[in-house]
Design an enzyme around this catalytic site. Structure first.
Site, PDB file in Angstrom:
ATOM      1  N   VAL A  95      10.599 -20.610  -3.797  1.00 49.56           N
ATOM      2  CA  VAL A  95      10.368 -20.548  -5.241  1.00 49.56           C
ATOM      3  C   VAL A  95      11.675 -20.824  -5.970  1.00 49.56           C
ATOM      4  O   VAL A  95      12.764 -20.701  -5.409  1.00 49.56           O
ATOM      5  CB  VAL A  95       9.798 -19.171  -5.666  1.00 49.56           C
ATOM      6  CG1 VAL A  95       8.480 -18.907  -4.978  1.00 49.56           C
ATOM      7  CG2 VAL A  95      10.792 -18.057  -5.352  1.00 49.56           C
ATOM      8  N   ILE A 123       7.352 -21.712   2.228  1.00 52.56           N
ATOM      9  CA  ILE A 123       7.226 -21.814   0.771  1.00 52.56           C
ATOM     10  C   ILE A 123       8.450 -21.182   0.129  1.00 52.56           C
ATOM     11  O   ILE A 123       8.839 -20.058   0.481  1.00 52.56           O
ATOM     12  CB  ILE A 123       5.938 -21.122   0.276  1.00 52.56           C
ATOM     13  CG1 ILE A 123       4.707 -21.853   0.821  1.00 52.56           C
ATOM     14  CG2 ILE A 123       5.894 -21.082  -1.246  1.00 52.56           C
ATOM     15  CD1 ILE A 123       3.395 -21.171   0.498  1.00 52.56           C
ATOM     16  N   GLU A 131      15.378   3.024  -0.659  1.00 58.40           N
ATOM     17  CA  GLU A 131      15.770   3.256   0.732  1.00 58.40           C
ATOM     18  C   GLU A 131      14.755   2.586   1.644  1.00 58.40           C
ATOM     19  O   GLU A 131      13.554   2.815   1.529  1.00 58.40           O
ATOM     20  CB  GLU A 131      15.836   4.750   1.047  1.00 58.40           C
ATOM     21  CG  GLU A 131      16.225   5.048   2.488  1.00 58.40           C
ATOM     22  CD  GLU A 131      16.241   6.532   2.821  1.00 58.40           C
ATOM     23  OE1 GLU A 131      16.496   6.862   3.998  1.00 58.40           O
ATOM     24  OE2 GLU A 131      15.993   7.343   1.923  1.00 58.40           O
ATOM     25  N   GLU A 172      13.561 -33.206   6.621  1.00 57.07           N
ATOM     26  CA  GLU A 172      13.028 -32.092   5.829  1.00 57.07           C
ATOM     27  C   GLU A 172      12.560 -32.632   4.488  1.00 57.07           C
ATOM     28  O   GLU A 172      13.265 -33.415   3.854  1.00 57.07           O
ATOM     29  CB  GLU A 172      14.083 -31.011   5.606  1.00 57.07           C
ATOM     30  CG  GLU A 172      13.592 -29.855   4.741  1.00 57.07           C
ATOM     31  CD  GLU A 172      14.661 -28.806   4.481  1.00 57.07           C
ATOM     32  OE1 GLU A 172      15.009 -28.079   5.435  1.00 57.07           O
ATOM     33  OE2 GLU A 172      15.167 -28.746   3.341  1.00 57.07           O
ATOM     34  N   ARG A 198       2.549 -17.184   0.753  1.00 57.86           N
ATOM     35  CA  ARG A 198       3.530 -16.319   0.084  1.00 57.86           C
ATOM     36  C   ARG A 198       2.955 -15.839  -1.238  1.00 57.86           C
ATOM     37  O   ARG A 198       2.398 -16.630  -2.004  1.00 57.86           O
ATOM     38  CB  ARG A 198       4.836 -17.076  -0.164  1.00 57.86           C
ATOM     39  CG  ARG A 198       5.887 -16.248  -0.891  1.00 57.86           C
ATOM     40  CD  ARG A 198       7.235 -16.942  -0.893  1.00 57.86           C
ATOM     41  NE  ARG A 198       8.227 -16.189  -1.641  1.00 57.86           N
ATOM     42  CZ  ARG A 198       9.509 -16.533  -1.736  1.00 57.86           C
ATOM     43  NH1 ARG A 198       9.946 -17.624  -1.113  1.00 57.86           N
ATOM     44  NH2 ARG A 198      10.355 -15.807  -2.442  1.00 57.86           N
ATOM     45  N   HIS A 254       0.858  -1.176   0.000  1.00 54.07           N
ATOM     46  CA  HIS A 254       0.000   0.000   0.000  1.00 54.07           C
ATOM     47  C   HIS A 254       0.897   1.229   0.000  1.00 54.07           C
ATOM     48  O   HIS A 254       1.943   1.254   0.664  1.00 54.07           O
ATOM     49  CB  HIS A 254      -0.920   0.016   1.216  1.00 54.07           C
ATOM     50  CG  HIS A 254      -1.828   1.214   1.272  1.00 54.07           C
ATOM     51  ND1 HIS A 254      -2.678   1.538   0.231  1.00 54.07           N
ATOM     52  CD2 HIS A 254      -2.001   2.178   2.215  1.00 54.07           C
ATOM     53  CE1 HIS A 254      -3.351   2.639   0.551  1.00 54.07           C
ATOM     54  NE2 HIS A 254      -2.946   3.036   1.730  1.00 54.07           N
ATOM     55  N   TYR A 259      -3.251  -6.790  -5.923  1.00 53.01           N
ATOM     56  CA  TYR A 259      -2.324  -6.268  -4.920  1.00 53.01           C
ATOM     57  C   TYR A 259      -3.009  -5.946  -3.599  1.00 53.01           C
ATOM     58  O   TYR A 259      -2.376  -5.911  -2.544  1.00 53.01           O
ATOM     59  CB  TYR A 259      -1.596  -5.030  -5.465  1.00 53.01           C
ATOM     60  CG  TYR A 259      -2.317  -3.725  -5.244  1.00 53.01           C
ATOM     61  CD1 TYR A 259      -2.023  -2.917  -4.154  1.00 53.01           C
ATOM     62  CD2 TYR A 259      -3.305  -3.296  -6.124  1.00 53.01           C
ATOM     63  CE1 TYR A 259      -2.691  -1.722  -3.950  1.00 53.01           C
ATOM     64  CE2 TYR A 259      -3.960  -2.112  -5.929  1.00 53.01           C
ATOM     65  CZ  TYR A 259      -3.653  -1.323  -4.837  1.00 53.01           C
ATOM     66  OH  TYR A 259      -4.307  -0.131  -4.629  1.00 53.01           O
ATOM     67  N   ASP A 300      -1.526  -7.410  14.481  1.00 49.53           N
ATOM     68  CA  ASP A 300      -1.346  -8.842  14.664  1.00 49.53           C
ATOM     69  C   ASP A 300      -2.269  -9.568  13.695  1.00 49.53           C
ATOM     70  O   ASP A 300      -3.358  -9.083  13.377  1.00 49.53           O
ATOM     71  CB  ASP A 300      -1.697  -9.213  16.103  1.00 49.53           C
ATOM     72  CG  ASP A 300      -1.215 -10.595  16.481  1.00 49.53           C
ATOM     73  OD1 ASP A 300      -0.407 -11.154  15.723  1.00 49.53           O
ATOM     74  OD2 ASP A 300      -1.647 -11.109  17.523  1.00 49.53           O
ATOM     75  N   MET A 344      11.713 -18.753 -12.066  1.00 47.91           N
ATOM     76  CA  MET A 344      10.348 -18.236 -12.082  1.00 47.91           C
ATOM     77  C   MET A 344      10.285 -16.904 -12.843  1.00 47.91           C
ATOM     78  O   MET A 344      10.914 -15.922 -12.461  1.00 47.91           O
ATOM     79  CB  MET A 344       9.868 -18.012 -10.644  1.00 47.91           C
ATOM     80  CG  MET A 344       8.451 -17.503 -10.523  1.00 47.91           C
ATOM     81  SD  MET A 344       8.012 -17.190  -8.786  1.00 47.91           S
ATOM     82  CE  MET A 344       9.075 -15.785  -8.415  1.00 47.91           C
TER      83      MET A 344
END
Length: 631
Positions: free
Chosen positions: A436, A434, A393, A496, A537, A292, A473, A357, A440
């Site tokens: 990637v 997750i 920045e 794993e 994600r 945003h 978005y 939260d 991609m």
């Protein structure tokens, strides 16, 4: 019309007349009043006084008299009329002056003033927090007609229409003006500049991604009887607000907050619901936007306790009402960082955008709900363009203390953010994330991975639901792009396991929104403990790069050519292609079939050439090139 800056003694307004006179009287607005500070009378003195309205003769005796006129540093901005006794009148525009030490917007860095006042182009960061994408923007605050449009925005605001005299007086205060701009850049309550649209239906207007700068937007609004321009989304609202603020003399920068929370009930908690496949269910108005954008305006805050001067958040995107109007801010960054939520204006809403939260619940088919373990954070990688360069920045530290620090806990205590204070890391020994692949990119097939780790001493049997959906978005979900349901995932102690989900272009191509975002969700159900773990994600499929090559030496008022190149990354041909070009003080931009553009720079200095590409399959691809224009 003479343009003047308050108290800028090296550029004072000079009025020439043919007859001597003894007094002057400046007037502002349709109802000038000495009570409101929009009218003043003063005589000639030997030298100007920078603390009040004053005038002094600066020319030697003769038939022509040259005057220096100075305004006080707190004079209201706007159009003024200076009457010269019986000798006539002069109209001029007074702006805030960030070079003046007595002005409320004073900034003591020439380098920052070049960036936050004088720069006519900039970078807006979009994409995702894992991969911020720089988007060029032409602010164009010094282009022809833009200042008139900005002043008209002030004149059309409802406060001015209700009480012109009081509104004109209020314009001495950048706090008041910033709040007016926050309301007027959107049109939800007034004759504002932009109409927002967050769907794929842009009938009657254009996609927000089509805009490359503020100039066309402001000119369209000004020349079409203040009818709202269609359409805008957060970065467009923020960019127009930045253009207007800089045009009026307020130092301003555009900021992007990744994983931005939209808290509708002011409880500092975002509640999200997923189904048994891990896909979001829109049960609450609370949302998390992929990013945003808002702006920060620089000013003093004499209405607050000491220490809250400097950057102030001002958000013109219409989200929630403030004092009955769709506006937000200004609120000091320090108030957000310290958890001072009683300070004006709208501190709880902005605090939640960067600190809320996140509670996630699974809604079962029988209607029951269960809280699940998830590691979603808000307020990530808060970004703005660096001073003097196109680098990003990171200013997250200006909004929040490091997570887990004593200062963070103290700020949450002030904000009564008990959910964060009491939150403990609930780790039952299973971890899911997750990841990637490096291959991609848009137009290709690629893999994404759910990585599960068993940190317990026991063998685990689980169910894994791994899905993907297109997403805009602002968090609105689209169609399915790929799905996998594994009923029997076994993990030995310490093991794993990586589970791949193939993303096929043939599947996701037709479902992608203009934002090029895909939401990945992996839901892990532990059969033994009945606990549920969720990893989420958003991935950005980056558009190809537009390369711009300048052909020849750029000179002021001399025709120049540039070659633009774009490689099609898709496995299908592109048709109905179009390049468009924009840049401050660049004219006559044309594109021929050989993708070579011709333009004539009208001013010297550093300029940004912004190129936009559209086709039937590849929309709103942007590129830019900085061009140094010589004399």
């Amino acid at each position: 019309i003479v343009l003047a800056l308050k108290c800028f003694t090296s550029s004072l307004v000079k009025c020439s007349i043919f007859n001597p006179f003894s007094s002057s009287c400046p007037l502002l607005g349709p109802q000038p009043s000495e009570q409101y500070g929009t009218q003043a009378s003063f005589g000639l003195t030997d030298q100007i006084n920078t603390s009040c309205w004053s005038a002094a003769i600066t020319s030697p005796p003769g038939n022509m008299v040259s005057l220096s006129i100075c305004s006080p540093p707190d004079a209201p901005i706007g159009r003024w009329r200076l009457t010269l006794g019986q000798g006539g009148s002069v109209d001029f525009v007074l702006l805030y002056n960030p070079w003046c030490t007595g002005d409320a917007v004073y900034m003591d860095s020439e380098e920052k003033l070049r960036e936050y006042i004088l720069a006519q182009d900039g970078i807006i960061y979009r994409g995702g927090w894992k991969y911020p994408i720089p988007t060029p923007w032409n602010y164009g605050q010094f282009e022809d007609g833009i200042l008139n449009a900005c002043l008209r925005i002030l004149d059309m605001n409802p406060k001015c229409l209700r009480n012109p005299g009081k509104d004109a007086s209020g314009r001495r205060n950048p706090i008041y003006v910033s709040r007016v701009l926050s309301a007027m850049v959107n049109c939800n309550d007034d004759k504002g500049v932009l109409l927002g649209r967050w769907t794929d239906d842009y009938d009657g207007g254009v996609s927000p991604l089509s805009w490359k700068g503020s100039v066309e937007i402001l000119r369209n609004w000004d020349t079409n009887a203040c009818q709202p321009v269609r359409f805008g989304q957060c970065w467009v609202f923020a960019a127009v607000a930045c253009s207007v603020s800089r045009a009026l003399g307020i130092p301003c920068r555009l900021v992007t907050n990744y994983n931005s929370a939209h808290d509708t009930n002011s409880n500092l908690v975002i509640e999200r619901y997923v189904d048994e496949n891990g896909q979001l269910v829109q049960k609450s108005r609370d949302m998390i936007w992929n990013y945003h954008c808002w702006v920060e305006n620089w000013m003093t805050r004499p209405d607050l306790k000491p220490g809250f001067d400097g950057w102030q958040v001002m958000d013109p995107t219409p989200q929630e009402k403030s004092e009955g109007v769709y506006c937000c801010g200004p609120i000091p960054l320090k108030a957000i960082k310290e958890g001072e939520l009683t300070d004006k204006y709208d501190a709880p809403f902005v605090f939640a955008e960067v600190n809320a939260d996140v509670h996630t619940f699974m809604k079962r088919k029988d209607g029951s709900t269960k809280k699940i373990i998830s590691s979603v954070h808000v307020g990530l990688k808060i970004s703005t363009k660096s001073v003097g360069s196109d680098r990003r920045e990171d200013i997250t530290h200006l909004y929040k203390y490091p997570e887990g620090s004593d200062e963070e806990r103290e700020a949450f205590t002030k904000a009564n953010h008990q959910n964060k204070l009491l939150q403990q890391q609930d780790n039952a020994g299973l971890l899911i994330v997750i990841k990637v692949s490096t291959e991609m990119r848009k137009g290709c097939d690629f893999d994404v991975f759910a990585v599960i780790t068993n940190n317990t001493p026991n063998e685990k049997k689980c169910r894994l639901v791994f899905g993907s959906r297109a997403v805009s978005y602002n968090g609105i979900l689209g169609e399915n792009c790929g799905f996998k349901d594994l009923l029997n995932v076994q993990l030995a102690p310490g093991e794993e396991k990586r589970v791949a989900l193939r993303m096929n272009y043939s599947k996701y191509a037709e479902n992608l929104t203009e934002d090029n975002l895909i939401r990945l969700a992996a839901l892990l159900l532990d059969y033994g403990t009945q606990e549920a773990y969720l990893a989420v994600r958003n991935v950005v499929l980056v558009n190809p790069e537009i390369k711009v090559r300048i052909l020849g030496e750029p000179k002021e008022n001399r025709k120049l050519a540039a070659e633009i190149t774009l490689q099609n990354p898709l496995p299908v041909p592109l048709q109905n292609c179009c390049f468009t070009v924009e840049g401050s003080n660049l004219t006559g931009g044309q594109v021929d079939a050989k993708v070579k553009i011709y333009f004539t720079p009208t001013h010297s200095g550093l300029r940004k050439l912004v190129v936009d590409f559209d086709s039937n399959k590849l929309c709103h691809v942007k590129g830019y090139r900085n061009v140094i224009i010589g004399k």
